[in-house]
Structure formats: C-alpha cells, structure tokens
Write a protein that holds these residues in place. Structure first.
Motif, PDB file in Angstrom:
ATOM      1  N   SER A 512       0.847  -1.197   0.000  1.00 57.28           N
ATOM      2  CA  SER A 512       0.000   0.000   0.000  1.00 57.28           C
ATOM      3  C   SER A 512       0.883   1.248   0.000  1.00 57.28           C
ATOM      4  O   SER A 512       2.076   1.191   0.306  1.00 57.28           O
ATOM      5  CB  SER A 512      -0.943   0.001   1.210  1.00 57.28           C
ATOM      6  OG  SER A 512      -0.191   0.042   2.407  1.00 57.28           O
ATOM      7  N   SER A 513       0.278   2.343  -0.322  1.00 58.98           N
ATOM      8  CA  SER A 513       0.993   3.632  -0.311  1.00 58.98           C
ATOM      9  C   SER A 513       0.057   4.691   0.248  1.00 58.98           C
ATOM     10  O   SER A 513      -0.517   5.495  -0.479  1.00 58.98           O
ATOM     11  CB  SER A 513       1.452   4.001  -1.726  1.00 58.98           C
ATOM     12  OG  SER A 513       2.138   5.227  -1.726  1.00 58.98           O
ATOM     13  N   ASN A 514      -0.149   4.595   1.551  1.00 56.98           N
ATOM     14  CA  ASN A 514      -1.017   5.553   2.236  1.00 56.98           C
ATOM     15  C   ASN A 514      -0.146   6.618   2.907  1.00 56.98           C
ATOM     16  O   ASN A 514       0.648   6.310   3.801  1.00 56.98           O
ATOM     17  CB  ASN A 514      -1.884   4.852   3.289  1.00 56.98           C
ATOM     18  CG  ASN A 514      -2.828   3.841   2.643  1.00 56.98           C
ATOM     19  OD1 ASN A 514      -3.297   4.080   1.543  1.00 56.98           O
ATOM     20  ND2 ASN A 514      -3.092   2.746   3.332  1.00 56.98           N
ATOM     21  N   ILE A 515      -0.250   7.804   2.437  1.00 55.31           N
ATOM     22  CA  ILE A 515       0.529   8.904   3.014  1.00 55.31           C
ATOM     23  C   ILE A 515       0.089   9.068   4.460  1.00 55.31           C
ATOM     24  O   ILE A 515      -1.129   9.105   4.751  1.00 55.31           O
ATOM     25  CB  ILE A 515       0.305  10.208   2.246  1.00 55.31           C
ATOM     26  CG1 ILE A 515       0.692   9.995   0.788  1.00 55.31           C
ATOM     27  CG2 ILE A 515       1.109  11.344   2.863  1.00 55.31           C
ATOM     28  CD1 ILE A 515       2.118   9.628   0.546  1.00 55.31           C
ATOM     29  N   THR A 518       4.316   4.114   3.584  1.00 53.64           N
ATOM     30  CA  THR A 518       4.388   3.279   2.375  1.00 53.64           C
ATOM     31  C   THR A 518       4.887   1.893   2.766  1.00 53.64           C
ATOM     32  O   THR A 518       5.912   1.782   3.457  1.00 53.64           O
ATOM     33  CB  THR A 518       5.329   3.882   1.325  1.00 53.64           C
ATOM     34  OG1 THR A 518       4.844   5.168   0.952  1.00 53.64           O
ATOM     35  CG2 THR A 518       5.392   2.983   0.089  1.00 53.64           C
ATOM     36  N   VAL A 519       4.136   0.839   2.339  1.00 53.01           N
ATOM     37  CA  VAL A 519       4.494  -0.554   2.653  1.00 53.01           C
ATOM     38  C   VAL A 519       4.712  -1.294   1.339  1.00 53.01           C
ATOM     39  O   VAL A 519       3.873  -1.218   0.433  1.00 53.01           O
ATOM     40  CB  VAL A 519       3.399  -1.253   3.482  1.00 53.01           C
ATOM     41  CG1 VAL A 519       3.760  -2.727   3.677  1.00 53.01           C
ATOM     42  CG2 VAL A 519       3.223  -0.559   4.816  1.00 53.01           C
ATOM     43  N   THR A 520       5.844  -1.989   1.252  1.00 45.89           N
ATOM     44  CA  THR A 520       6.151  -2.812   0.074  1.00 45.89           C
ATOM     45  C   THR A 520       6.546  -4.208   0.551  1.00 45.89           C
ATOM     46  O   THR A 520       7.429  -4.332   1.404  1.00 45.89           O
ATOM     47  CB  THR A 520       7.300  -2.204  -0.741  1.00 45.89           C
ATOM     48  OG1 THR A 520       6.951  -0.882  -1.119  1.00 45.89           O
ATOM     49  CG2 THR A 520       7.567  -3.045  -1.984  1.00 45.89           C
ATOM     50  N   SER A 521       5.865  -5.242  -0.009  1.00 51.42           N
ATOM     51  CA  SER A 521       6.116  -6.632   0.415  1.00 51.42           C
ATOM     52  C   SER A 521       6.371  -7.506  -0.802  1.00 51.42           C
ATOM     53  O   SER A 521       5.725  -7.347  -1.848  1.00 51.42           O
ATOM     54  CB  SER A 521       4.915  -7.186   1.196  1.00 51.42           C
ATOM     55  OG  SER A 521       4.688  -6.431   2.361  1.00 51.42           O
ATOM     56  N   ILE A 522       7.314  -8.438  -0.658  1.00 54.08           N
ATOM     57  CA  ILE A 522       7.596  -9.449  -1.683  1.00 54.08           C
ATOM     58  C   ILE A 522       7.833 -10.783  -0.985  1.00 54.08           C
ATOM     59  O   ILE A 522       8.123 -10.827   0.213  1.00 54.08           O
ATOM     60  CB  ILE A 522       8.830  -9.062  -2.538  1.00 54.08           C
ATOM     61  CG1 ILE A 522      10.064  -8.930  -1.643  1.00 54.08           C
ATOM     62  CG2 ILE A 522       8.579  -7.814  -3.335  1.00 54.08           C
ATOM     63  CD1 ILE A 522      11.344  -8.720  -2.431  1.00 54.08           C
ATOM     64  N   SER A 523       7.705 -11.872  -1.757  1.00 49.03           N
ATOM     65  CA  SER A 523       7.954 -13.203  -1.189  1.00 49.03           C
ATOM     66  C   SER A 523       8.594 -14.078  -2.254  1.00 49.03           C
ATOM     67  O   SER A 523       8.319 -13.937  -3.451  1.00 49.03           O
ATOM     68  CB  SER A 523       6.651 -13.848  -0.696  1.00 49.03           C
ATOM     69  OG  SER A 523       5.751 -14.029  -1.766  1.00 49.03           O
ATOM     70  N   GLU A 524       9.432 -15.003  -1.808  1.00 49.99           N
ATOM     71  CA  GLU A 524      10.090 -15.957  -2.695  1.00 49.99           C
ATOM     72  C   GLU A 524      10.421 -17.202  -1.881  1.00 49.99           C
ATOM     73  O   GLU A 524      11.134 -17.124  -0.880  1.00 49.99           O
ATOM     74  CB  GLU A 524      11.352 -15.363  -3.294  1.00 49.99           C
ATOM     75  CG  GLU A 524      12.054 -16.321  -4.259  1.00 49.99           C
ATOM     76  CD  GLU A 524      13.269 -15.680  -4.906  1.00 49.99           C
ATOM     77  OE1 GLU A 524      13.941 -16.377  -5.675  1.00 49.99           O
ATOM     78  OE2 GLU A 524      13.537 -14.501  -4.620  1.00 49.99           O
ATOM     79  N   GLY A 525       9.885 -18.353  -2.344  1.00 50.05           N
ATOM     80  CA  GLY A 525      10.091 -19.580  -1.591  1.00 50.05           C
ATOM     81  C   GLY A 525       9.467 -19.457  -0.226  1.00 50.05           C
ATOM     82  O   GLY A 525       8.319 -18.992  -0.083  1.00 50.05           O
TER      83      GLY A 525
END
Length: 716
Positions: A512-515, A518-525
């Motif tokens: 999300s990008s709520n002023i 800002t939250v950024t998430s990724i996943s792998e395995g």
C-alpha cells in the motif's frame, strides 16, 4: 395206327420238348446245352423257375442256411408222386456223380459233406433250401439244384448256380456284464456265441481270468451261450475276464471284457504344460509350479473311479471348472496369460457316491516389482495414507513420521531408501521397508525415494517431503533515508507467511501507499520481506511493530518503540511506565559521562553555525544515530532508542589550549535469539551507552602526560 394212338404219340413228343426249355433234361450231363427254345412255345419255357441267392459267404466252422424255392410244369406227374431234390457241385455228372445233399434215401452223397450238408424242406412244396454246417475251406465251390418228379419232370437249374465262399472265423462270442459290479454282491455274467440253435451244433464254452480264482460256482453251458455266476471283490476292478468257444473242427474264438467294480476315486494325478501342445509334466504329491507373469499354463487332472467320478478344479474354495459324470475321465484347466491374481493353491477334487479324493498344487507367479507405493503414518493421525510417485508429503516441523514402502513382486523385492541422491543406511532397522523420522526438522525437506528390486526388474517411488513450520522473524532494522525512516522486516515459514505492519494501533496490510506510510512486500520460496517507510517526523509516542503469520502460528516483533507510544492492543499506563524508565536511564547516563570524561587541551576549531543534524544509520557515530531490533521482542519492550545529535565539527584545525568535550548516546536492542514457541513474541533487551572523546592527538614529549581519551559505558 388209330387216331387215339397218334394223339398219344404227339403228346409224348411235346412233353419231351418241354423238358429242355429252362435247363438240362435229367441225365443229359453237365456239358449238354439246352435245346433251342425256338422249337417250342415261349409259354412253356417259364414253367421251370428257381429263386436263390447267387453268392453266400460263411465263416469257417460256422453254419449257414441258403433259402431256395423252385417250380416245374404240371404234367407227367400226379400229386401223390414223390419229388426228389439234389444239390451237386459244379462239373459233377448228375447220373454217376454223388450229390452233396439230397432227400432221396436211395442216393449216396459225398463223403466229405455227409452230415454237414442238408436239404431243408420238401421239394414237393417247391422248397430247395440248403443247410451247411461246420463250414470248411474245401466247401468253397459253385452248386446247382436238380428236381425229379414223376415220369416226365427231371430237370437241373444250372443257369441258377449258388457260389459258396468260406472265410476265416471272425465271429467272437459276446460277453454281457452289468455296467457296475458292486463288491461282495453276487452277479451273473453271460457269454453268447451266435448261431442257428436248431440246425447248427453247439460250441464248447470256457471262462478264464484272475477274477475267477476265488469263485466257487462253475459256469453253466447251453447250446449257444454260457452263464457264469461271480461275486466281485474290490481288487477285481479292471480285471480281465475271457470267454472262449471251440467248434467241432477245432476252430476256436474268444473275447474278453474288463470288469468294472464300484469303488471310490483313486489314482488321482495332476500334470501341467507351459505350452498349448500335448507335452505334459506329471507332478508329485502336493507340488509347486513356478511360472512367469504372462505365460500360458494348462493344468490336467485325471482320476480312476467307478461309477465315473465328477472332477473339479478349485482355487481358494472357488470352483473354476468341473466335468459331469458322463464326461471324460480327465479335466483340463487353461490359463492363457497367468497373472499375479492367478497365484494360489489349486485343488483337484474327484467324487462319486462311494467317496472322494483330492490333490493340490501351489502356483507361484513371478514378476518384477509393481504397484509400488509409500504408506505414511503421521503422528497426529491414526489412519495411514497412501502416496504414489511424484506426490508431495506435507509434515509439520517437530512431528514424528513413519514411511512404509510397499510393493507387489515375486520373488519378494529388496527395499532401500534414498535421501536426495544419497542412499540411507538403515542397518539398525529390522525392516528395510520402514523409514522412521522421530522429529522432523526444516533441514529434512527434500526428496525421499523408495526403491524395490528383484531378479526380474526394479521400480521406485519418489516423494517430496515438505516441512511446515510457523513464522520466524529475522533481524528487523531501520535506517534514515531521503524519503524518511525506512524499516525492514523479514520472515521465513512454510507455507510462506504474510507480513503485517502496526504503526501505533493502526494496521497497515499488503502493498500500500497511504501517506504518510508506504508498505512494500515481496515473497520468494519460504521467505517474505516487507519494508515500511514513514514520511513524517517521529513523535515521542511512536510505536512500530512487524507481525508474521501463517496457518501454523504468529510471530510479532517491536521494531521501534518510543516513550508514550501504545502497543497494538495496549493502554496508556504501559506507555507512561516506559517513559519514566527512559527518563531515569538518561539521568544515570549523564552522571556517568560527567565522572568519566577527562579534559584534553587542544586547539578548538570553531563550529560552523547552523550545521545540519544528520540522521543516518551509518556505523559512523559522528553522522547520526542507529535503531535496530532483533526477532523475539515482545510488544511491551522498553524503548529501543532515543535520538540525540551532537554538533557537527566545522573545522579540522583545533587550538591546543582549548579543551573540547562531546558525547554520543546510542541505545541498542538484544542480539538475535533462538525463536520461541509460536505464540510467544516476548524478548529480553539491553541498552548500550557509548561515550567518545576526541580522537587521540599526536604523542608529545615523555614528560607531557596530557592525552585525549574516550570511554565506553555499557548498561545491560
């Protein structure tokens, strides 16, 4: 001559002419031809007629009757005149030669036929039948008949000869035995030799055979048959009994019969063949047959019994085939393509009303391993699950696991286990087909393979072991960047966890990008990473937390906690307590700094007015301050850091006489600990105080003891 005498003379001449119409007049001899019929009316020729079979065959020693009838003109004789008939061989002179048979007692017959050839019936009635008894080889010839009656009728029928043929004796006596002889029960046997009981002599009968050794009663012979009383024994079954006949001329004939004495089935045999030809191999008692899968197999069962037994093939109490009592004495069972399901014990049963008998064979079907599978017994389940090649096997970390490898094969397959590409040594296990994992760890994840081998082939099944475990948060950290305060949070779990951020008591989910956040998430395995950026100034009541969760648990860590900031789900009392603790800690640190700092005389550079206050997470303490948290922090932990900034140095030229004192204060969290249970998110914390003095100056003379120093105080 008177007219009457002339008439009589004409009648005599006419009668003589009529005597030669159909044959030769009596006494003319065999070679004389009949007078030409053109000299007499055609109606007179038909007055001499004879009806007889042209060719007659008789076996040597037997008798034969030859039916014959004749007719002659009604002149020259009266009803009371006798009629004589004669049978002659061909080429015999009827005036001087002897006939073979006649009814004239004043005429002699041939010596060799006397008593054997007989004229049957009376020629006065037109009968010329001939009986031949005890036929001999020399009797074979052609014969003709001659009749004499009154003064005119003397005629032979040479144009109607009879050919008699004598062959070897082929006739055998017939023996009549009851179909079933009951042991110990008297029975009557009959031997019959066919013949004419009135005209033919009776033969002499005789009986021979092992079954007569214990018989006391003698046979009773009649004209054409013989009666033998017997009392059969069980051992007389299939014994041969012979009846013989002997004729007068020494010619004999015999016949034999096999006795059938009732008994229970016996002598049961089993044979088999691996091809569809007649080649068979007999089996011993209760044998075993080994065949390969897909081969042809023929089983044959035969038994002796009387009455004939009923045969049947039975597999595991299931009747496969049977034969009726009136059928053949053997029973065939064919298996065109033998399969594993055909293996088992095949029993042949033979039954009749007197008993039964049975034998069996074990059929073993050899084939390479097939239907390989792994049975899995997890610790929290009572029922076992079946897994085939390529399937995934999920298991929760810490649980025990039992893998059982099962394969169909004959001979039994050798089982082994591979972990990845490396074989496992299960020498301590009593059953190589069982793999036990007392406590599954995350490191156990990978491929596990069971292999089955025998002399005919091999097969394997591979499972992917997927270890499930709750989230583990690893080293959350924060740093100042151009956009603001950036905090990172990483977690590992299977299935992959979801990461959540709490800013104060507000939940920030997903990307999300709520002023001003800002939250950024990724996943792998199994890894999930998430970063949160605060775009506003820090407030004294700021609280920042990272939370990871999946189906198997939840783990939360406090990334940043300032005095007065509430925990998610917490109250203001806890925040006040944390603020008071921080204030007390700061006062203690100030006192320690004052006591431990020594002055150092240096030239002091003038600080540049209005210098910026850096906020960097660099390890250089002159540039700012750093916040860092480790996994396992409880939500109610003490503050991780209080931000202060020392004045920046504007010039590198320091005055020797001026003393400069400064300090930097940094609070740090605990080092990473081992993860606790799924729900426990509490951690122990410590704080560290570092106090720096000026950097050391160049060393002066030995007498000068003045130096720049710095000290470090750590509070735990």
């Amino acid at each position: 001559m008177s007219p009457l005498a002339s008439l009589l003379m004409l009648l005599l001449l006419w009668g003589s002419a009529c005597a030669g119409v159909w044959g030769s007049p009596a006494g003319t001899g065999a070679g004389q031809q009949p007078q030409s019929p053109q000299r007499f009316p055609v109606s007179r020729y038909r007055s001499y007629q004879l009806r007889v079979q042209e060719v007659v065959t008789v076996q040597e020693g037997l008798c034969v009757s030859i039916p014959c009838t004749f007719s002659h003109p009604w002149m020259g004789w009266v009803r009371s005149d006798p009629a004589h008939g004669y049978w002659f061989r061909e080429q015999t002179d009827v005036l001087t030669g002897a006939p073979v048979a006649t009814n004239n007692p004043e005429r002699k017959v041939e010596e060799g036929t006397r008593g054997r050839f007989q004229l049957l019936g009376d020629p006065k009635d037109g009968s010329c039948s001939l009986l031949v008894r005890d036929a001999r080889r020399q009797d074979a010839a052609n014969y003709f008949f001659q009749v004499e009656r009154g003064n005119i009728v003397k005629y032979n029928y040479k144009e109607h000869m009879v050919t008699l043929r004598v062959t070897d004796l082929m006739q055998k006596p017939g023996i009549y035995v009851p179909e079933t002889l009951e042991p110990g029960r008297p029975a009557t046997l009959l031997c019959v030799f066919p013949g004419d009981p009135e005209g033919c002599p009776s033969p002499t009968f005789s009986w021979t055979g092992v079954a007569l050794s214990s018989q006391g009663a003698a046979p009773r012979n009649y004209i054409s048959f013989s009666v033998l009383p017997v009392t059969p024994r069980p051992q007389d079954h299939k014994a041969w009994l012979t009846c013989g006949v002997e004729l007068k001329n020494g010619v004999s004939s015999s016949n034999k019969v096999q006795l059938r004495v009732a008994h229970a089935p016996k002598d049961l045999i089993i044979s088999f063949s691996l091809t569809n030809t007649s080649v068979r191999r007999l089996l011993g008692k209760d044998s075993r047959v080994d065949v390969k899968k897909g081969q042809f197999l023929r089983l044959l069962c035969a038994a002796d019994g009387h009455p004939p037994p009923t045969l049947s093939w039975v597999l595991s109490d299931r009747v496969l085939s049977w034969s009726p009592p009136s059928g053949p004495r053997s029973l065939i069972l064919e298996l065109p393509q033998v399969g594993p399901k055909d293996a088992g014990r095949y029993t042949c049963r033979s039954e009749n009303r007197l008993g039964s008998q049975q034998r069996w064979l074990d059929l073993s079907v050899h084939y390479p391993p097939e239907n390989l599978s792994v049975m899995v017994s997890p610790a929290n389940r009572t029922a076992m699950e079946n897994f085939t090649n390529g399937m995934a096997l999920p298991v929760l970390a810490g649980q025990s696991l039992c893998l059982i490898c099962v394969a169909d094969s004959r001979p039994p397959a050798t089982l082994s286990w591979d972990w990845g590409k490396l074989p496992l040594n299960l020498s301590q296990s009593s059953d190589p087909g069982v793999l036990e994992l007392p406590r599954v760890q995350k490191e156990d994840e990978g491929e596990v393979t069971c292999r089955a081998r025998n002399s005919l082939g091999s097969q394997h099944v591979t499972l992917h072991l997927s270890v499930l475990y709750p989230p583990e948060l690893l080293g959350p950290s924060c740093s100042w960047e151009a956009e603001g305060l950036r905090c990172n949070c990483s977690a590992r779990a299977r299935p992959v966890p979801s990461l959540l951020w709490w800013v104060g008591d507000r939940l920030v989910e997903g990307n999300s990008s709520n002023i001003p956040v800002t939250v950024t998430s990724i996943s792998e395995g199994p890894w999930a990473n998430s970063s949160l950026t605060l775009h506003e100034q820090l407030s004294l009541d700021l609280g920042l937390h990272c939370e990871a969760r999946n189906d198997h648990g939840l783990h939360r860590v406090t990334v940043l906690q300032l005095p007065g900031s509430p925990e998610p789900g917490g109250g203001s009392v806890l925040a006040a307590a944390l603020g008071a603790g921080l204030t007390a800690l700061l006062g203690l640190c100030s006192c320690l700094i004052f006591l431990m700092v020594k002055t150092c005389r240096t030239k002091t550079a003038r600080p540049a007015a209005g210098g910026p206050r850096g906020r960097s997470v660099s390890s250089d303490t002159s540039r700012g301050h750093q916040w860092k948290s480790q996994p396992g922090r409880p939500p109610d932990a003490s503050p991780l850091a209080v931000v202060t900034s020392p004045p920046a140095v504007a010039s590198s030229h320091l005055e020797e006489d001026q003393e400069l004192h400064y300090a930097s204060l940094v609070f740090r969290g605990l080092k990473p600990q081992e993860p606790q249970d799924q729900e426990d998110t509490s951690t122990n914390e410590y704080s560290e105080i570092k106090i720096w003095g000026l950097k050391p100056q160049e060393p002066q003379d030995q007498e000068d003891t003045s130096t720049n120093e710095y000290s470090e105080i750590k509070a735990h």
